[in-house]
Design a protein around this motif. Structure first.
Motif, PDB file in Angstrom:
ATOM      1  N   ARG A  90      -3.549  -8.822  17.944  1.00 28.54           N
ATOM      2  CA  ARG A  90      -4.630  -8.019  18.522  1.00 28.54           C
ATOM      3  C   ARG A  90      -4.462  -6.540  18.178  1.00 28.54           C
ATOM      4  NH1 ARG A  90      -1.138  -9.478  22.643  1.00 28.54           N
ATOM      5  NH2 ARG A  90      -0.112  -7.727  23.708  1.00 28.54           N
ATOM      6  N   GLY A  91      -5.586  -5.848  18.236  1.00 26.76           N
ATOM      7  CA  GLY A  91      -5.648  -4.406  18.153  1.00 26.76           C
ATOM      8  C   GLY A  91      -6.345  -3.904  19.403  1.00 26.76           C
ATOM      9  N   PRO A  92      -6.553  -2.602  19.539  1.00 28.38           N
ATOM     10  CA  PRO A  92      -6.180  -1.595  18.546  1.00 28.38           C
ATOM     11  C   PRO A  92      -4.674  -1.385  18.501  1.00 28.38           C
ATOM     12  CG  PRO A  92      -7.017  -0.534  20.526  1.00 28.38           C
ATOM     13  CD  PRO A  92      -7.209  -2.014  20.725  1.00 28.38           C
ATOM     14  N   ALA A  93      -4.184  -1.068  17.310  1.00 32.91           N
ATOM     15  CA  ALA A  93      -2.754  -0.836  17.132  1.00 32.91           C
ATOM     16  C   ALA A  93      -2.565   0.171  16.011  1.00 32.91           C
ATOM     17  CB  ALA A  93      -2.035  -2.142  16.790  1.00 32.91           C
ATOM     18  N   THR A  94      -1.423   0.832  16.044  1.00 32.80           N
ATOM     19  CA  THR A  94      -1.043   1.764  14.974  1.00 32.80           C
ATOM     20  C   THR A  94       0.286   1.326  14.403  1.00 32.80           C
ATOM     21  OG1 THR A  94      -2.206   3.622  16.000  1.00 32.80           O
ATOM     22  CG2 THR A  94      -0.506   4.149  14.394  1.00 32.80           C
ATOM     23  N   VAL A  95       0.356   1.243  13.093  1.00 32.62           N
ATOM     24  CA  VAL A  95       1.569   0.821  12.394  1.00 32.62           C
ATOM     25  C   VAL A  95       2.122   1.990  11.595  1.00 32.62           C
ATOM     26  CG1 VAL A  95       2.441  -0.621  10.507  1.00 32.62           C
ATOM     27  CG2 VAL A  95       0.951  -1.618  12.251  1.00 32.62           C
ATOM     28  N   ASP A  96       3.392   2.313  11.843  1.00 31.19           N
ATOM     29  CA  ASP A  96       4.120   3.293  11.040  1.00 31.19           C
ATOM     30  C   ASP A  96       4.906   2.520   9.996  1.00 31.19           C
ATOM     31  OD1 ASP A  96       5.688   5.267   9.928  1.00 31.19           O
ATOM     32  OD2 ASP A  96       6.886   5.636  11.731  1.00 31.19           O
ATOM     33  N   VAL A  97       4.534   2.669   8.718  1.00 30.49           N
ATOM     34  CA  VAL A  97       5.207   1.915   7.655  1.00 30.49           C
ATOM     35  C   VAL A  97       6.445   2.657   7.142  1.00 30.49           C
ATOM     36  CG1 VAL A  97       2.963   1.019   6.943  1.00 30.49           C
ATOM     37  CG2 VAL A  97       3.998   2.880   5.640  1.00 30.49           C
ATOM     38  N   GLY A  98       6.647   3.912   7.585  1.00 27.16           N
ATOM     39  CA  GLY A  98       7.725   4.696   6.996  1.00 27.16           C
ATOM     40  C   GLY A  98       7.472   4.837   5.503  1.00 27.16           C
ATOM     41  N   ASN A  99       8.439   4.398   4.703  1.00 26.87           N
ATOM     42  CA  ASN A  99       8.242   4.305   3.252  1.00 26.87           C
ATOM     43  C   ASN A  99       8.649   2.916   2.788  1.00 26.87           C
ATOM     44  OD1 ASN A  99       7.606   5.060   0.642  1.00 26.87           O
ATOM     45  ND2 ASN A  99       9.538   6.115   0.258  1.00 26.87           N
ATOM     46  N   ALA A 100       8.371   1.928   3.638  1.00 24.53           N
ATOM     47  CA  ALA A 100       8.794   0.548   3.385  1.00 24.53           C
ATOM     48  C   ALA A 100       7.681  -0.229   2.681  1.00 24.53           C
ATOM     49  CB  ALA A 100       9.152  -0.136   4.700  1.00 24.53           C
ATOM     50  N   GLY A 101       7.929  -0.606   1.438  1.00 23.57           N
ATOM     51  CA  GLY A 101       6.930  -1.374   0.696  1.00 23.57           C
ATOM     52  C   GLY A 101       6.584  -2.681   1.369  1.00 23.57           C
ATOM     53  N   THR A 102       7.579  -3.363   1.943  1.00 21.32           N
ATOM     54  CA  THR A 102       7.303  -4.644   2.597  1.00 21.32           C
ATOM     55  C   THR A 102       6.395  -4.467   3.805  1.00 21.32           C
ATOM     56  OG1 THR A 102       9.400  -4.411   3.800  1.00 21.32           O
ATOM     57  CG2 THR A 102       9.406  -5.808   1.846  1.00 21.32           C
ATOM     58  N   VAL A 103       6.550  -3.383   4.549  1.00 19.51           N
ATOM     59  CA  VAL A 103       5.709  -3.175   5.737  1.00 19.51           C
ATOM     60  C   VAL A 103       4.291  -2.798   5.319  1.00 19.51           C
ATOM     61  CG1 VAL A 103       5.455  -1.910   7.905  1.00 19.51           C
ATOM     62  CG2 VAL A 103       7.734  -2.499   7.076  1.00 19.51           C
ATOM     63  N   MET A 104       4.166  -1.853   4.388  1.00 22.73           N
ATOM     64  CA  MET A 104       2.835  -1.380   4.012  1.00 22.73           C
ATOM     65  C   MET A 104       2.022  -2.439   3.271  1.00 22.73           C
ATOM     66  SD  MET A 104       3.523   1.325   0.861  1.00 22.73           S
ATOM     67  CE  MET A 104       4.866   2.177   1.663  1.00 22.73           C
ATOM     68  N   ARG A 105       2.704  -3.413   2.645  1.00 21.97           N
ATOM     69  CA  ARG A 105       1.966  -4.414   1.858  1.00 21.97           C
ATOM     70  C   ARG A 105       1.870  -5.763   2.553  1.00 21.97           C
ATOM     71  NH1 ARG A 105       5.145  -1.848  -3.151  1.00 21.97           N
ATOM     72  NH2 ARG A 105       3.635  -0.202  -3.645  1.00 21.97           N
ATOM     73  N   PHE A 106       2.903  -6.171   3.292  1.00 21.62           N
ATOM     74  CA  PHE A 106       2.869  -7.487   3.928  1.00 21.62           C
ATOM     75  C   PHE A 106       1.976  -7.512   5.168  1.00 21.62           C
ATOM     76  CE2 PHE A 106       7.395  -8.913   2.414  1.00 21.62           C
ATOM     77  CZ  PHE A 106       6.965  -8.808   1.102  1.00 21.62           C
ATOM     78  N   LEU A 107       1.802  -6.361   5.838  1.00 18.27           N
ATOM     79  CA  LEU A 107       1.125  -6.407   7.133  1.00 18.27           C
ATOM     80  C   LEU A 107      -0.396  -6.228   7.112  1.00 18.27           C
ATOM     81  CD1 LEU A 107       3.636  -4.836   9.670  1.00 18.27           C
ATOM     82  CD2 LEU A 107       3.180  -7.230   9.111  1.00 18.27           C
ATOM     83  N   PRO A 108      -1.019  -5.610   6.113  1.00 15.62           N
ATOM     84  CA  PRO A 108      -2.486  -5.588   6.120  1.00 15.62           C
ATOM     85  C   PRO A 108      -3.135  -6.977   6.180  1.00 15.62           C
ATOM     86  CG  PRO A 108      -1.683  -3.879   4.678  1.00 15.62           C
ATOM     87  CD  PRO A 108      -0.472  -4.678   5.102  1.00 15.62           C
ATOM     88  N   PRO A 109      -2.639  -8.011   5.450  1.00 12.02           N
ATOM     89  CA  PRO A 109      -3.225  -9.342   5.630  1.00 12.02           C
ATOM     90  C   PRO A 109      -3.032  -9.880   7.045  1.00 12.02           C
ATOM     91  CG  PRO A 109      -2.009  -9.244   3.567  1.00 12.02           C
ATOM     92  CD  PRO A 109      -1.662  -8.002   4.330  1.00 12.02           C
ATOM     93  N   VAL A 110      -1.891  -9.575   7.666  1.00 15.01           N
ATOM     94  CA  VAL A 110      -1.677  -9.977   9.058  1.00 15.01           C
ATOM     95  C   VAL A 110      -2.675  -9.269   9.957  1.00 15.01           C
ATOM     96  CG1 VAL A 110      -0.022  -9.989  10.974  1.00 15.01           C
ATOM     97  CG2 VAL A 110       0.780 -10.409   8.633  1.00 15.01           C
ATOM     98  N   ALA A 111      -2.888  -7.978   9.704  1.00 17.90           N
ATOM     99  CA  ALA A 111      -3.836  -7.209  10.511  1.00 17.90           C
ATOM    100  C   ALA A 111      -5.254  -7.738  10.384  1.00 17.90           C
ATOM    101  CB  ALA A 111      -3.778  -5.738  10.106  1.00 17.90           C
ATOM    102  N   ALA A 112      -5.590  -8.285   9.215  1.00 11.55           N
ATOM    103  CA  ALA A 112      -6.929  -8.853   9.042  1.00 11.55           C
ATOM    104  C   ALA A 112      -7.145 -10.059   9.938  1.00 11.55           C
ATOM    105  CB  ALA A 112      -7.150  -9.238   7.580  1.00 11.55           C
ATOM    106  N   LEU A 113      -6.044 -10.691  10.379  1.00 11.18           N
ATOM    107  CA  LEU A 113      -6.130 -11.841  11.285  1.00 11.18           C
ATOM    108  C   LEU A 113      -6.121 -11.419  12.751  1.00 11.18           C
ATOM    109  CD1 LEU A 113      -3.542 -14.105   9.414  1.00 11.18           C
ATOM    110  CD2 LEU A 113      -6.034 -14.413   9.450  1.00 11.18           C
TER     111      LEU A 113
END
Length: 438
Positions: free
Chosen positions: A93-116
């Motif tokens: 669920r949202g609304p939520a804010t994600v801090d990816v830092g500089n982590a490629g796995t966080v910035m790329r793996f989680l947008p598809p999760v967020a779409a769900l």
């Protein structure tokens, strides 16, 4: 190249007075930990993650999933055997804010999760994260029906407007700048209504072992995946829609993070043992056994772990690192100390990592007296007598450990911002000092 951060803290890299003999317990794999967290968050039932890595990147991943409603409880495993995380899936669920830092796995793996998720999820991070490409994931999710606001940048910051579901289906992407684009889509695909068919249509894919790791972990939690290696079409991956199982998973040691310690044996002519080195793994770091052996060492996988022994000589190497690009900084550091030139090929994509790693390695090694030149897709390194000086890290953990390797053989090397190693290797200075008996 990224500007040098204004860090004033300098860490005197320890100089080895003789051969290093040590056993080093390397913490868990970041790549496995973050993939396991995503899969557990999408599962139909709770699961356990044993011996997870606790580092900046993995804690950012856990915090992001918690922000979207996933329960992650830290404690000990069900049998009381060491640290474990209990992951309890819930309605994203949202609304939520994600801090990816500089982590490629966080910035790329989680947008598809967020779409769900049911609601909007905003993604933001360190300044360098704005420069790292996300277009492969963003464009693919739009084709699959997601709504994303990124002001047409193809990078952060951005907002994913989740609707609770995604149809999925066929998507073509160019993942030549990062294999994480493929992994990102595959990890969430079992939750898409139609699963997914990902077709890579660009140049050579870097870091293929990481895609194989994603596929292997998906299958472990019950997903049906068809790959080129299993008889499918080249550069095509298919994941069938279906429920994921909650598992009890133990995280392997991070073999890429074992690199500086194995390099210490090679550079000093000593012997380093890394316990729990797996006999079979999809981690790219396993290639170190082959590469460092070619550079003058020898290794044996025993009941105690991987025993790596240096011969007292370091040889140059001509090697294609396209599948194991993350190992490049450490290999470049060793190559700068070798008895003959080296050519490291197939790693043009490193210009888009935590920093432009090719430019950074060239500049920092040369400022210590080295002779490194960039090529179209890598580095050419001609060993020279090096001297002490400041080795800048550019907020890149693998730059810091590369500098530490050089410091073993070269007195007077000082690492700027060694604390950046906490991204994937917590307490690196203490582990390094312990290895040296300091």
């Amino acid at each position: 190249m990224t500007e040098i951060p204004a860090h004033t803290s300098l860490w005197p890299a320890p100089h080895a007075s003789g051969p290093v003999f040590a056993t080093v317990h390397v913490p868990g794999s970041k790549s496995v930990t973050n993939r396991a967290l995503v899969l557990a968050a999408l599962a139909a039932e709770p699961g356990w993650l044993r011996r997870p890595l606790r580092s900046r990147d993995t804690l950012l991943m856990a915090a992001a999933l918690r922000a979207m409603g996933v329960g992650i409880e830290e404690g000990v495993g069900p049998d009381g055997s060491g640290e474990a995380w209990r992951v309890i899936p819930s309605g994203l669920r949202g609304p939520a804010t994600v801090d990816v830092g500089n982590a490629g796995t966080v910035m790329r793996f989680l947008p598809p999760v967020a779409a769900l998720a049911d609601g909007s999820v905003r993604f933001d991070g360190d300044p360098r994260s704005y420069e790292r490409p996300l277009n492969g994931v963003i464009d693919a999710l739009r084709v699959l029906g997601a709504r994303i606001d990124d002001d047409s940048r193809g990078s952060l910051p951005m907002t994913v407007h989740g609707t609770g579901a995604l149809d999925g289906g066929l998507v073509e992407i160019d993942a030549s700048s990062s294999s994480q684009f493929v992994s990102a889509l595959l990890l969430s695909a079992p939750r898409f209504n139609q699963g997914i068919e990902v077709r890579h249509v660009g140049g050579p894919l870097p870091s293929m072992p990481h895609i194989r790791m994603t596929v292997d972990m998906l299958r472990t939690v019950g997903a049906q995946v068809d790959t080129p290696e299993s008889g499918g079409e080249p550069n095509v991956w298919r994941v069938t829609s279906g429920a994921l199982l909650g598992r009890d998973l133990t995280v392997e040691p991070d073999l890429s993070n074992a690199q500086p310690f194995l390099a210490a044996a090679l550079v000093t002519g000593g012997k380093v043992t890394v316990p729990d080195w797996p006999e079979r793994t999809t981690q790219p770091g396993d290639r170190l056994r082959e590469i460092f052996t070619l550079m003058g060492g020898s290794c044996e996988l025993t009941g105690q772990g991987l025993e790596f022994t240096g011969s007292g000589a370091i040889h140059g190497i001509d090697v294609d690192l396209s599948e194991v690009g993350e190992l490049t900084p450490g290999i470049a550091a060793v190559a700068a100390l070798a008895d003959s030139p080296s050519t490291l090929r197939g790693v043009a994509h490193l210009r888009l990592h935590e920093t432009d790693r090719l430019a950074a390695l060239t500049k920092e090694i040369n400022e210590l007296g080295g002779d490194v030149t960039e090529t179209a897709d890598g580095l050419h390194i001609r060993p020279r007598r090096l001297h002490g000086g400041i080795f800048h890290t550019y907020d890149d953990h693998r730059m810091a450990t590369a500098g530490a390797i050089i410091g073993l053989a070269v007195p007077g090397v000082e690492i700027e911002n060694v604390g950046t190693t906490a991204k994937t290797l917590p307490d690196f200075p203490d582990l390094w000092a312990g290895m040296l008996g300091n």
